[in-house]
Design a protein around this motif. Structure first.
Motif, PDB file in Angstrom:
ATOM      1  N   MET A 132       9.865  11.572  -5.636  1.00  0.00           N
ATOM      2  CA  MET A 132      11.166  11.034  -5.262  1.00  0.00           C
ATOM      3  C   MET A 132      12.226  12.108  -5.500  1.00  0.00           C
ATOM      4  N   THR A 133      13.166  12.174  -4.586  1.00  0.00           N
ATOM      5  CA  THR A 133      14.213  13.182  -4.712  1.00  0.00           C
ATOM      6  C   THR A 133      15.168  12.812  -5.845  1.00  0.00           C
ATOM      7  N   THR A 134      15.886  13.792  -6.310  1.00  0.00           N
ATOM      8  CA  THR A 134      16.781  13.553  -7.441  1.00  0.00           C
ATOM      9  C   THR A 134      17.950  12.657  -7.067  1.00  0.00           C
ATOM     10  N   LEU A 135      18.464  12.780  -5.847  1.00  0.00           N
ATOM     11  CA  LEU A 135      19.597  11.954  -5.434  1.00  0.00           C
ATOM     12  C   LEU A 135      19.180  10.486  -5.293  1.00  0.00           C
ATOM     13  N   LYS A 136      18.013  10.260  -4.726  1.00  0.00           N
ATOM     14  CA  LYS A 136      17.526   8.885  -4.585  1.00  0.00           C
ATOM     15  C   LYS A 136      17.277   8.274  -5.967  1.00  0.00           C
ATOM     16  N   ALA A 137      16.728   9.058  -6.871  1.00  0.00           N
ATOM     17  CA  ALA A 137      16.495   8.569  -8.236  1.00  0.00           C
ATOM     18  C   ALA A 137      17.822   8.232  -8.909  1.00  0.00           C
ATOM     19  N   LYS A 138      18.831   9.061  -8.693  1.00  0.00           N
ATOM     20  CA  LYS A 138      20.155   8.800  -9.274  1.00  0.00           C
ATOM     21  C   LYS A 138      20.739   7.506  -8.707  1.00  0.00           C
ATOM     22  N   LEU A 139      20.589   7.299  -7.410  1.00  0.00           N
ATOM     23  CA  LEU A 139      21.077   6.060  -6.800  1.00  0.00           C
ATOM     24  C   LEU A 139      20.388   4.846  -7.415  1.00  0.00           C
ATOM     25  N   GLN A 140      19.079   4.947  -7.626  1.00  0.00           N
ATOM     26  CA  GLN A 140      18.349   3.817  -8.207  1.00  0.00           C
ATOM     27  C   GLN A 140      18.739   3.579  -9.659  1.00  0.00           C
ATOM     28  N   GLU A 141      18.948   4.662 -10.407  1.00  0.00           N
ATOM     29  CA  GLU A 141      19.417   4.520 -11.800  1.00  0.00           C
ATOM     30  C   GLU A 141      20.790   3.863 -11.836  1.00  0.00           C
ATOM     31  N   ASP A 142      21.677   4.313 -10.955  1.00  0.00           N
ATOM     32  CA  ASP A 142      23.026   3.745 -10.900  1.00  0.00           C
ATOM     33  C   ASP A 142      22.996   2.283 -10.475  1.00  0.00           C
ATOM     34  N   LEU A 143      22.056   1.935  -9.607  1.00  0.00           N
ATOM     35  CA  LEU A 143      21.898   0.538  -9.204  1.00  0.00           C
ATOM     36  C   LEU A 143      21.491  -0.307 -10.403  1.00  0.00           C
ATOM     37  N   THR A 144      20.528   0.173 -11.175  1.00  0.00           N
ATOM     38  CA  THR A 144      20.087  -0.554 -12.368  1.00  0.00           C
ATOM     39  C   THR A 144      21.245  -0.738 -13.340  1.00  0.00           C
ATOM     40  N   THR A 145      22.017   0.311 -13.557  1.00  0.00           N
ATOM     41  CA  THR A 145      23.180   0.246 -14.446  1.00  0.00           C
ATOM     42  C   THR A 145      24.201  -0.765 -13.924  1.00  0.00           C
ATOM     43  N   ALA A 146      24.446  -0.755 -12.628  1.00  0.00           N
ATOM     44  CA  ALA A 146      25.418  -1.664 -12.028  1.00  0.00           C
ATOM     45  C   ALA A 146      24.962  -3.124 -12.153  1.00  0.00           C
ATOM     46  N   ILE A 147      23.662  -3.341 -11.977  1.00  0.00           N
ATOM     47  CA  ILE A 147      23.135  -4.704 -12.100  1.00  0.00           C
ATOM     48  C   ILE A 147      23.288  -5.190 -13.541  1.00  0.00           C
ATOM     49  N   LYS A 148      22.958  -4.319 -14.499  1.00  0.00           N
ATOM     50  CA  LYS A 148      23.082  -4.694 -15.916  1.00  0.00           C
ATOM     51  C   LYS A 148      24.532  -4.958 -16.299  1.00  0.00           C
ATOM     52  N   ALA A 149      25.450  -4.217 -15.681  1.00  0.00           N
ATOM     53  CA  ALA A 149      26.876  -4.378 -15.975  1.00  0.00           C
ATOM     54  C   ALA A 149      27.486  -5.521 -15.154  1.00  0.00           C
ATOM     55  N   ARG A 150      26.669  -6.149 -14.313  1.00  0.00           N
ATOM     56  CA  ARG A 150      27.119  -7.238 -13.438  1.00  0.00           C
ATOM     57  C   ARG A 150      28.265  -6.792 -12.517  1.00  0.00           C
ATOM     58  N   ASP A 151      28.167  -5.550 -12.051  1.00  0.00           N
ATOM     59  CA  ASP A 151      29.143  -4.984 -11.115  1.00  0.00           C
ATOM     60  C   ASP A 151      28.647  -5.292  -9.706  1.00  0.00           C
ATOM     61  N   GLU A 152      29.105  -6.420  -9.170  1.00  0.00           N
ATOM     62  CA  GLU A 152      28.601  -6.918  -7.893  1.00  0.00           C
ATOM     63  C   GLU A 152      28.887  -5.950  -6.746  1.00  0.00           C
ATOM     64  N   LEU A 153      30.093  -5.416  -6.679  1.00  0.00           N
ATOM     65  CA  LEU A 153      30.472  -4.495  -5.596  1.00  0.00           C
ATOM     66  C   LEU A 153      29.570  -3.268  -5.580  1.00  0.00           C
ATOM     67  N   ARG A 154      29.459  -2.619  -6.719  1.00  0.00           N
ATOM     68  CA  ARG A 154      28.664  -1.394  -6.819  1.00  0.00           C
ATOM     69  C   ARG A 154      27.182  -1.669  -6.548  1.00  0.00           C
ATOM     70  N   SER A 155      26.655  -2.740  -7.120  1.00  0.00           N
ATOM     71  CA  SER A 155      25.225  -3.029  -6.942  1.00  0.00           C
ATOM     72  C   SER A 155      24.907  -3.371  -5.487  1.00  0.00           C
ATOM     73  N   SER A 156      25.753  -4.156  -4.830  1.00  0.00           N
ATOM     74  CA  SER A 156      25.468  -4.500  -3.430  1.00  0.00           C
ATOM     75  C   SER A 156      25.590  -3.274  -2.535  1.00  0.00           C
ATOM     76  N   THR A 157      26.573  -2.421  -2.812  1.00  0.00           N
ATOM     77  CA  THR A 157      26.750  -1.205  -2.012  1.00  0.00           C
ATOM     78  C   THR A 157      25.549  -0.276  -2.176  1.00  0.00           C
ATOM     79  N   LEU A 158      25.101  -0.094  -3.414  1.00  0.00           N
ATOM     80  CA  LEU A 158      23.952   0.792  -3.654  1.00  0.00           C
ATOM     81  C   LEU A 158      22.669   0.203  -3.067  1.00  0.00           C
ATOM     82  N   ARG A 159      22.528  -1.118  -3.127  1.00  0.00           N
ATOM     83  CA  ARG A 159      21.348  -1.752  -2.514  1.00  0.00           C
ATOM     84  C   ARG A 159      21.314  -1.472  -1.009  1.00  0.00           C
ATOM     85  N   LEU A 160      22.465  -1.682  -0.355  1.00  0.00           N
ATOM     86  CA  LEU A 160      22.532  -1.444   1.092  1.00  0.00           C
ATOM     87  C   LEU A 160      22.234   0.017   1.429  1.00  0.00           C
TER      88      LEU A 160
END
Length: 154
Positions: free
Chosen positions: A1-29
């Motif tokens: 997996m590329t480093t940028l994709k891994a960073k996006l997935q890490e940030d998604l996990t962080t956003a979900i844990k922080a209950r940041d709906e905007l960030r998590s939905s944007t990163l999911r899309l």
């Protein structure tokens, strides 16, 4: 997996844990768009970081255009949401060139094209061939084309 994709997935996990709906939905899309691009075509492949940046830039452009459309359509809440999603994506993109920096690169390319014999508005293609590799990912195509037209007109 590329480093940028891994960073996006890490940030998604962080956003979900922080209950940041905007960030998590944007990163999911965005991750979905990347996955679609990976399986598009005849063979599945892993995208490079440069290809992932292109997908993110395309997604950010979609958000900008949607925000404009919603604003013109009288739906300011939705336009605000699209703008906020675009800002989330812009954090992953390289810093865009300023108008002055872009104008300098275009002026240099116009001089180079004229030295090669290209003249007037018909030189647009020749100038774009010189400019595009230099500004790839650093300036949107529409901005580049407008700057080239302006430089050729003067």
């Amino acid at each position: 997996m590329t480093t940028l994709k891994a960073k996006l997935q890490e940030d998604l996990t962080t956003a979900i844990k922080a209950r940041d709906e905007l960030r998590s939905s944007t990163l999911r899309l965005t991750l979905t768009a990347i996955s679609k691009e990976e399986v598009a075509g005849t063979e599945a492949r892993v995208l490079s970081d440069d290809e992932i940046l292109k997908v993110i830039a395309k997604e950010a452009k979609k958000r900008r255009e949607a925000a404009e459309a919603f604003a013109q359509g009288g739906r300011p809440e939705q336009a605000e949401r699209e703008t906020a999603e675009g800002e989330v994506l812009n954090a992953y993109l390289p810093k865009q060139l300023s108008d002055d920096e872009l104008a300098a690169i275009v002026a240099e390319a116009v001089a180079e094209a004229k030295a090669g014999g290209a003249e007037g508005p018909r030189a647009m293609g020749a100038v774009m061939k010189i400019v595009n590799p230099k500004v790839a990912g650093l300036a949107e195509g529409g901005r580049v084309a407008a700057a080239v037209k302006q430089a050729l007109a003067s």
